[in-house]
Motif scaffolding. Structure first.
Motif, PDB file in Angstrom:
ATOM      1  N   GLY A  41       0.840  -1.193   0.000  1.00 53.29           N
ATOM      2  CA  GLY A  41       0.000   0.000   0.000  1.00 53.29           C
ATOM      3  C   GLY A  41       0.870   1.237   0.000  1.00 53.29           C
ATOM      4  N   GLY A  42       0.363   2.308  -0.578  1.00 56.47           N
ATOM      5  CA  GLY A  42       1.118   3.554  -0.573  1.00 56.47           C
ATOM      6  C   GLY A  42       0.220   4.746  -0.744  1.00 56.47           C
ATOM      7  N   PHE A  43       0.702   5.872  -0.265  1.00 55.08           N
ATOM      8  CA  PHE A  43      -0.051   7.129  -0.329  1.00 55.08           C
ATOM      9  C   PHE A  43       0.780   8.167  -1.073  1.00 55.08           C
TER      10      PHE A  43
ATOM     11  N   ALA B 266       2.491   5.846  -3.206  1.00 57.01           N
ATOM     12  CA  ALA B 266       1.699   5.035  -4.127  1.00 57.01           C
ATOM     13  C   ALA B 266       2.471   4.797  -5.430  1.00 57.01           C
ATOM     14  N   TRP B 267       3.194   5.805  -5.889  1.00 51.69           N
ATOM     15  CA  TRP B 267       4.006   5.679  -7.104  1.00 51.69           C
ATOM     16  C   TRP B 267       5.119   4.646  -6.908  1.00 51.69           C
ATOM     17  N   ILE B 268       5.802   4.738  -5.771  1.00 47.50           N
ATOM     18  CA  ILE B 268       6.858   3.771  -5.471  1.00 47.50           C
ATOM     19  C   ILE B 268       6.263   2.369  -5.316  1.00 47.50           C
ATOM     20  N   ALA B 269       5.119   2.291  -4.619  1.00 47.11           N
ATOM     21  CA  ALA B 269       4.482   0.987  -4.383  1.00 47.11           C
ATOM     22  C   ALA B 269       4.135   0.286  -5.691  1.00 47.11           C
ATOM     23  N   MET B 270       3.643   1.036  -6.670  1.00 47.31           N
ATOM     24  CA  MET B 270       3.262   0.422  -7.942  1.00 47.31           C
ATOM     25  C   MET B 270       4.494  -0.040  -8.718  1.00 47.31           C
ATOM     26  N   GLN B 271       5.629   0.626  -8.522  1.00 44.20           N
ATOM     27  CA  GLN B 271       6.862   0.156  -9.157  1.00 44.20           C
ATOM     28  C   GLN B 271       7.352  -1.144  -8.502  1.00 44.20           C
ATOM     29  N   VAL B 272       7.223  -1.223  -7.179  1.00 44.31           N
ATOM     30  CA  VAL B 272       7.569  -2.473  -6.487  1.00 44.31           C
ATOM     31  C   VAL B 272       6.672  -3.599  -7.000  1.00 44.31           C
TER      32      VAL B 272
ATOM     33  N   TYR C 170       3.683  11.997 -11.872  1.00 41.91           N
ATOM     34  CA  TYR C 170       4.582  10.864 -12.061  1.00 41.91           C
ATOM     35  C   TYR C 170       4.129  10.007 -13.231  1.00 41.91           C
ATOM     36  N   ASP C 171       5.090   9.398 -13.883  1.00 38.81           N
ATOM     37  CA  ASP C 171       4.824   8.542 -15.027  1.00 38.81           C
ATOM     38  C   ASP C 171       4.468   7.135 -14.535  1.00 38.81           C
ATOM     39  N   PHE C 172       3.256   6.700 -14.830  1.00 42.95           N
ATOM     40  CA  PHE C 172       2.813   5.359 -14.451  1.00 42.95           C
ATOM     41  C   PHE C 172       2.776   4.415 -15.653  1.00 42.95           C
ATOM     42  N   SER C 173       3.440   4.788 -16.739  1.00 44.36           N
ATOM     43  CA  SER C 173       3.383   3.972 -17.954  1.00 44.36           C
ATOM     44  C   SER C 173       4.068   2.614 -17.782  1.00 44.36           C
TER      45      SER C 173
END
Length: 218
Positions: free
Chosen positions: A105-107, A111-117, A137-140
């Motif tokens: 989980g991330g806020f 949240a950006w770091i969490a999705m990269q993990v 942030y780039d979520f691509s």
């Protein structure tokens, strides 16, 4: 809440960890918002996520990114922070080798770091992403998103605007076999200052539903 110190790529990392003694208890890692804007593991949203996982039987950890609190190192624009999160997940899994599920989980920045993990660790089965800054942030890299999860934002958020979050959700929703649930707390700002209870209820309800669907692991 027990304090833990473990080694990260830039030195010692400070965390708080709750261990659930139930065999095969799930694990969760929670990531805090931007270190250069006051983000720490004691941020109210981060704490709320931590507590919500804890109350549902998870062994859960939150920690300070490098340069925050007693964590060594200096801010590294997300690159080093991603390494910090990977080290934290390694530590968490080492304490719980028989965990039934792994969540993250991330806020905001977290949240950006969490999705990269999430993209790098196939064992992560679910995620909670609160107020992801899709405008900044780039979520691509989420191509495709490997796990189902919840994206939650505030309707009055001017830091991570609703329209940008919605575009991110629409892109992720096109992927086969992945269910992205998107919920909005209409009157909430970026920090959910008056809606923390609603955030807890929303995240908790989602977790209850996903945990009920999970197959038993022995």
């Amino acid at each position: 809440m027990p304090e833990v110190i473990f080694n990260g790529p830039a030195g010692r990392i400070e965390g708080r960890y709750h261990h659930n003694k139930t065999p095969n208890a799930p694990v969760a890692l929670v990531l805090h918002p931007h270190p250069q804007f006051g983000g720490t593991m004691n941020n109210s949203v981060t704490l709320a996520l931590f507590q919500t996982f804890l109350e549902r039987g998870f062994s859960v950890m939150r920690f300070n990114f490098r340069g925050v609190g007693r964590s060594q190192g200096t801010f590294d624009s997300g690159i080093g922070e991603l390494s910090d999160a990977a080290s934290a997940l390694d530590w968490l899994q080492a304490q719980n080798p028989d965990a039934g599920q792994c969540w993250i989980g991330g806020f905001s920045f977290g949240a950006w770091i969490a999705m990269q993990v999430l993209m790098r660790r196939p064992e992560i089965e679910g995620f909670i992403s609160v107020a992801p800054q899709a405008n900044m942030y780039d979520f691509s890299f989420l191509a495709p998103c490997p796990s189902s999860g919840l994206i939650l934002n505030g309707g009055a958020d001017q830091v991570a605007p609703q329209a940008d979050v919605q575009k991110l959700v629409e892109r992720l929703k096109t992927q086969k076999g992945i269910t992205i649930e998107h919920l909005t707390i209409e009157s909430a700002n970026h920090f959910f200052e008056k809606q923390l209870n609603e955030l807890v209820d929303t995240v908790g309800g989602y977790l209850d539903k996903r945990l009920a669907q999970a197959p038993e692991k022995g």
